[in-house]
Enzyme design. Structure first.
Site, PDB file in Angstrom:
ATOM      1  N   GLU A  97       0.838  -1.210   0.000  1.00 48.73           N
ATOM      2  CA  GLU A  97       0.000   0.000   0.000  1.00 48.73           C
ATOM      3  C   GLU A  97       0.866   1.251   0.000  1.00 48.73           C
ATOM      4  OE1 GLU A  97      -2.446   1.732  -0.397  1.00 48.73           O
ATOM      5  OE2 GLU A  97      -4.286   1.033   0.529  1.00 48.73           O
ATOM      6  N   ASP A  98       0.271   2.343  -0.432  1.00 47.75           N
ATOM      7  CA  ASP A  98       0.978   3.614  -0.385  1.00 47.75           C
ATOM      8  C   ASP A  98       0.985   4.201   1.026  1.00 47.75           C
ATOM      9  OD1 ASP A  98      -1.780   4.041  -0.432  1.00 47.75           O
ATOM     10  OD2 ASP A  98      -1.751   5.475  -2.083  1.00 47.75           O
ATOM     11  N   ASP A 101      -3.878   5.273   6.691  1.00 48.91           N
ATOM     12  CA  ASP A 101      -4.385   6.504   7.275  1.00 48.91           C
ATOM     13  C   ASP A 101      -5.324   6.110   8.425  1.00 48.91           C
ATOM     14  OD1 ASP A 101      -4.779   9.325   7.243  1.00 48.91           O
ATOM     15  OD2 ASP A 101      -6.576   9.095   6.023  1.00 48.91           O
ATOM     16  N   PHE A 150      -1.440  16.126   4.467  1.00 51.06           N
ATOM     17  CA  PHE A 150      -1.837  15.486   3.211  1.00 51.06           C
ATOM     18  C   PHE A 150      -0.632  15.444   2.277  1.00 51.06           C
ATOM     19  CE2 PHE A 150      -3.849  14.654  -0.801  1.00 51.06           C
ATOM     20  CZ  PHE A 150      -4.797  13.705  -0.437  1.00 51.06           C
ATOM     21  N   ARG A 163       0.927  12.033  -8.777  1.00 53.91           N
ATOM     22  CA  ARG A 163       1.331  10.648  -8.500  1.00 53.91           C
ATOM     23  C   ARG A 163       2.753  10.384  -8.988  1.00 53.91           C
ATOM     24  NH1 ARG A 163      -3.167   7.493  -6.975  1.00 53.91           N
ATOM     25  NH2 ARG A 163      -5.147   8.108  -7.890  1.00 53.91           N
TER      26      ARG A 163
HETATM   27  P1  IMP Z   1      -7.616   4.507   5.086  1.00 49.37           P
HETATM   28  O1  IMP Z   1      -6.367   4.018   5.791  1.00 49.37           O
HETATM   29  O2  IMP Z   1      -8.669   3.473   4.941  1.00 49.37           O
HETATM   30  O3  IMP Z   1      -8.123   5.790   5.682  1.00 49.37           O
HETATM   31  O4  IMP Z   1      -7.319   4.856   3.576  1.00 49.37           O
HETATM   32  C1  IMP Z   1      -6.091   5.166   3.129  1.00 49.37           C
HETATM   33  C2  IMP Z   1      -6.228   5.631   1.700  1.00 49.37           C
HETATM   34  O5  IMP Z   1      -6.608   7.015   1.660  1.00 49.37           O
HETATM   35  C3  IMP Z   1      -4.891   5.528   1.015  1.00 49.37           C
HETATM   36  O6  IMP Z   1      -4.729   4.296   0.352  1.00 49.37           O
HETATM   37  C4  IMP Z   1      -4.899   6.712   0.077  1.00 49.37           C
HETATM   38  O7  IMP Z   1      -5.488   6.347  -1.140  1.00 49.37           O
HETATM   39  C5  IMP Z   1      -5.786   7.733   0.771  1.00 49.37           C
HETATM   40  N1  IMP Z   1      -4.955   8.705   1.544  1.00 49.37           N
HETATM   41  C6  IMP Z   1      -4.859   8.803   2.870  1.00 49.37           C
HETATM   42  N2  IMP Z   1      -4.019   9.794   3.237  1.00 49.37           N
HETATM   43  C7  IMP Z   1      -3.564  10.338   2.079  1.00 49.37           C
HETATM   44  C8  IMP Z   1      -2.638  11.421   1.786  1.00 49.37           C
HETATM   45  O8  IMP Z   1      -2.033  12.066   2.655  1.00 49.37           O
HETATM   46  N3  IMP Z   1      -2.436  11.667   0.468  1.00 49.37           N
HETATM   47  C9  IMP Z   1      -3.055  10.985  -0.534  1.00 49.37           C
HETATM   48  N4  IMP Z   1      -3.909   9.973  -0.306  1.00 49.37           N
HETATM   49  C10 IMP Z   1      -4.175   9.651   0.999  1.00 49.37           C
HETATM   50 MG    MG Z   2      -4.411   3.573  -1.502  1.00 45.44          MG
END
Ligand code: IMP
Ligand code: MG
Length: 174
Positions: A97-98, A101, A150, A163
């Protein structure tokens, strides 16, 4: 509104860390094969760089998910937009994963993939924002812990932009 990007992690820092994670994975799974599951689109840049630095047999697959809007979002239920092409049975799966969050997407995804008969499922994320966590998720491999900002680059977007930046930057509006 115009935004500007402030460098948080340089290309050199990110590359060095990915190299270290690749070496770590190669040691941890010595003698085995690993199956990398990329969560599109954000995880794709990281996964390609990581895969090149793993010195074991590697297979890759992709999946794309989207969060349900509205009330169900808090339940963490995600919709599979593109499912994997291959079975996970008996494989050492590493979800790439990237960023983690809130943890909602990953928590759901890891449970779902775990039910498909893999040998094991681990999570590898380039970035982690621990302050934002709502759902507990075990992160096995982590590039960097970052503050609650962010960020973009290395696969991460703001409105589908940035990206392709080869570094991680913070989006600033001023
Ligand atoms: P979560 O952990 O379910 O809230 O989702 C995480 C997803 O939200 C990531 O895979 C990203 O696609 C997006 N995301 C969360 N924080 C960021 C950020 O700082 N920049 C860009 N995308 C983000
Ligand atoms: Mg993602």
């Amino acid at each position: 509104m115009a935004e500007r990007i402030e460098v948080l992690l340089t290309e050199e820092e990110v590359d060095k860390r990915i190299q270290e994670i690749g070496e770590q994975i190669s040691r941890d799974y010595a003698g085995e094969k690993v199956h990398l599951v990329c969560v599109l689109k954000g995880g794709s840049f990281f996964m390609c760089e990581l895969a090149k630095r793993i010195t074991l047999p590697v297979s890759i697959d992709f999946m794309s998910v989207s969060s349900y809007g509205g009330d169900t979002k808090s339940s963490g239920v995600v919709r599979i937009v593109k499912d994997l092409d291959e079975s996970l049975t008996g494989k050492h799966v590493i979800v790439v994963e990237d960023i983690v969050d809130s943890g909602r997407t990953l928590s759901y995804l890891l449970d779902m993939l775990g039910s498909r008969g893999p040998e094991d499922v681990k999570l590898c994320t380039l970035l982690d924002k621990p302050e934002r966590r709502v759902v507990d998720v075990k992160v096995d491999y982590k590039g960097f812990e970052i503050p609650d900002e962010f960020v973009v680059g290395y696969g991460l977007d703001y409105d589908q932009k940035y990206r392709n930046l080869p570094y991680i930057g913070i989006v600033k509006f001023d």
